[in-house]
Scaffold this motif. Structure first.
Motif, PDB file in Angstrom:
ATOM      1  N   PRO A   6       7.593  15.559  12.282  1.00 54.17           N
ATOM      2  CA  PRO A   6       7.215  14.368  11.526  1.00 54.17           C
ATOM      3  C   PRO A   6       8.322  13.946  10.566  1.00 54.17           C
ATOM      4  O   PRO A   6       9.091  14.779  10.079  1.00 54.17           O
ATOM      5  N   LEU A   7       8.390  12.660  10.307  1.00 51.95           N
ATOM      6  CA  LEU A   7       9.340  12.133   9.325  1.00 51.95           C
ATOM      7  C   LEU A   7       8.820  12.448   7.929  1.00 51.95           C
ATOM      8  O   LEU A   7       7.613  12.600   7.726  1.00 51.95           O
ATOM      9  N   PRO A   8       9.711  12.522   6.947  1.00 47.33           N
ATOM     10  CA  PRO A   8       9.248  12.790   5.581  1.00 47.33           C
ATOM     11  C   PRO A   8       8.376  11.646   5.078  1.00 47.33           C
ATOM     12  O   PRO A   8       8.642  10.469   5.357  1.00 47.33           O
ATOM     13  N   LEU A   9       7.336  11.995   4.347  1.00 51.93           N
ATOM     14  CA  LEU A   9       6.480  10.987   3.743  1.00 51.93           C
ATOM     15  C   LEU A   9       7.160  10.437   2.497  1.00 51.93           C
ATOM     16  O   LEU A   9       7.855  11.160   1.796  1.00 51.93           O
ATOM     17  N   ARG A  10       6.937   9.157   2.229  1.00 49.93           N
ATOM     18  CA  ARG A  10       7.580   8.512   1.082  1.00 49.93           C
ATOM     19  C   ARG A  10       6.611   8.468  -0.103  1.00 49.93           C
ATOM     20  O   ARG A  10       6.065   7.432  -0.427  1.00 49.93           O
ATOM     21  N   TYR A  11       6.436   9.619  -0.735  1.00 42.96           N
ATOM     22  CA  TYR A  11       5.645   9.665  -1.957  1.00 42.96           C
ATOM     23  C   TYR A  11       6.445   9.020  -3.082  1.00 42.96           C
ATOM     24  O   TYR A  11       7.683   9.054  -3.071  1.00 42.96           O
ATOM     25  N   HIS A  17      14.976  10.152  -3.986  1.00 45.66           N
ATOM     26  CA  HIS A  17      15.680  11.209  -3.240  1.00 45.66           C
ATOM     27  C   HIS A  17      15.945  10.764  -1.800  1.00 45.66           C
ATOM     28  O   HIS A  17      17.065  10.894  -1.297  1.00 45.66           O
ATOM     29  N   LEU A  18      14.929  10.216  -1.137  1.00 48.51           N
ATOM     30  CA  LEU A  18      15.077   9.798   0.264  1.00 48.51           C
ATOM     31  C   LEU A  18      16.007   8.604   0.404  1.00 48.51           C
ATOM     32  O   LEU A  18      16.824   8.552   1.322  1.00 48.51           O
ATOM     33  N   ASP A  19      15.903   7.638  -0.510  1.00 45.05           N
ATOM     34  CA  ASP A  19      16.809   6.488  -0.463  1.00 45.05           C
ATOM     35  C   ASP A  19      18.245   6.911  -0.733  1.00 45.05           C
ATOM     36  O   ASP A  19      19.186   6.390  -0.126  1.00 45.05           O
TER      37      ASP A  19
END
Length: 133
Positions: A6-11, A17-19
């Motif tokens: 699964p892809l990381p969830l964008r909490y 961090h993800l951006d």
């Protein structure tokens, strides 16, 4: 067999961090009051419980703290075996992620961050042998 990884969830706590990873930057939260860098992300500092959390671009260097080799395929497409490493960043926090080195990591070994595309525009940090900043 389970589904593809699964892809990381964008909490909300993880978006910066993800951006940052998508831009090739390791972004970590830092308390604006006491300067404590920490992981995992939180809306409050775990040291002084203040809410003035800021994000900074980390150098992405550190040392191997511990590691483990996984032989079980949990998701379709996983290449087994694979190594997961916990890195103590030079800035303080521990991050757990994928190892990119050819050999086994060695506790205390210097490491540096790189980024891999996880699919659908998501990028994740991973660590391999490197030099201290």
């Amino acid at each position: 067999m389970t589904s593809a990884r699964p892809l990381p969830l964008r909490y909300p706590e993880d978006v910066e961090h993800l951006d940052g990873a998508a831009r090739g930057e390791l972004r970590i939260p830092v308390c604006g009051s006491c300067g404590h860098a920490f992981w995992p992300p939180s809306p409050v500092c775990p040291r002084d419980f203040r809410r003035d959390v800021e994000w900074t671009t980390d150098a992405g260097t550190g040392r191997v703290h511990s590691w483990v080799r996984f032989h079980k395929r949990y998701f379709d497409g996983d290449d087994v075996p694979y190594v997961v490493v916990q890195v103590r960043l030079d800035s303080g926090p521990n991050l757990t992620t994928t190892w990119t080195g050819d050999g086994d990591p060695v506790p205390g070994e210097p490491v540096a961050v790189s980024f891999r595309e996880a699919g659908d525009g998501a990028w994740l940090p991973e660590f391999g042998p490197g030099e201290r900043a």
